[in-house]
Structures are given as structure tokens and as C-alpha cells.
Design an enzyme around this catalytic site. Sequence first.
Site, mmCIF file in Angstrom:
data_model
loop_
_atom_site.group_PDB
_atom_site.id
_atom_site.type_symbol
_atom_site.label_atom_id
_atom_site.label_comp_id
_atom_site.label_asym_id
_atom_site.label_seq_id
_atom_site.Cartn_x
_atom_site.Cartn_y
_atom_site.Cartn_z
ATOM 1 C CG ASP A 10 -1.869 -1.141 1.313
ATOM 2 O OD1 ASP A 10 -1.989 -1.900 0.340
ATOM 3 O OD2 ASP A 10 -2.487 -1.311 2.384
ATOM 4 C CE LYS A 86 -3.581 -4.443 1.508
ATOM 5 N NZ LYS A 86 -4.277 -3.571 2.429
ATOM 6 C CB CYS A 119 -2.020 -2.727 5.586
ATOM 7 S SG CYS A 119 -3.671 -1.991 5.362
#
Length: 182
Positions: A10, A86, A119
Site C-alpha cells: 500500500d 486488496k 496493513c
Amino acid sequence: MSKKALIVIDIQNDYFENGAIELVKPVEASLKARKVIDFFRENNLPIVHIQHLSADPNMPIFVPGTFGSEIHENVKPLEGEKVIQKYYPNSFRETDLLDYLKSNAITEVVITGMMTHMCVDSTTRAAKDLGFDCTVIGDACASRDLEINGKTVKAEDVHNAFLSALTFFYAKVQNTGEFLSA
């Protein structure tokens, strides 16, 4: 013999200046992640880029098709590098990450990315639970200030608390220099 893969989680524009949810020192973390990416590229080792997208159109972050949802230029995937999209913090949930790692006989994952407390943490714990040896490159991750019971917990403290918790069982935590010189 262990076979390594790098997971870059990310590192997207929404986490940088003027993004929807700016983190503390995202540029520095992304540049450290880039050094680790370069190492994996030079050694022909697999790299998996994770891109978080919002499943909820009312969420102001990672809206599909926006500049904010794009992977940051400092860590842009090259042609042929695996990109997994995701919708949850854990990069394994409802993605083909596990299948990809298994099909490439990966036994060890090296993890960089955003946000340390969410995350990065959930993906690292899941990877360990799935049987992978994990290394988190702490200075190639970033976090942000959090709040609980009216108190602000500074990003540096959040980041260090989550990394220190991971070292107990889930991962070896190194900085970029330690990893690259090992």
C-alpha cells in the site's frame, strides 16, 4: 533452502502529502522501500506490490481510478512484477497472494509498506500464521498519529509499539541498512 519474496504494501499516493490520509514521513519510508525493491530486482527475486482499493464508494481513501489509489512513483512496479489488489488490511484476505507465494515456492517474506499499525501488522501476522518466515523492514514502513480515550499517540510511538510487538513471535525486524548488509 529458503526462497524470499518482497511484499510492498500500500505505498500509495493517498498516504503522501495532500493525500486523503497523510502518514508521518511517508517519503522517507518509500525511499527505504525503494532500496529494498532495487535489491530484489538486482537479485532477480520476486516482488509483490499490494494496492489497497476501497470497496465502499463512500470512503474517501483509495477510490478506484483516482490518483490517490495509485502506487506512488517512488516504488512503481515494473512490467512483469506482480500487483495484487486488496480490499482489507490483511493482504492475504480474498486475494491470490498465498497461491502466488506457494506456486513460487516462497518460504520467507520481506515486508515493507504503509501503515505499520494496520496493513503491515495484519499481513505480517497472517504470513507467519500461514507458515512463512517474516522480516519487516521497519524504516521502510510508516504510520500516523492515533487517538484513544482523548489521548493522542504519536506516530513514532505507534510505529515502534507495533514493530516491537511483531518481534516477539511474528517477525524479525530490521532497518534497511541491516537487511541490505546481511
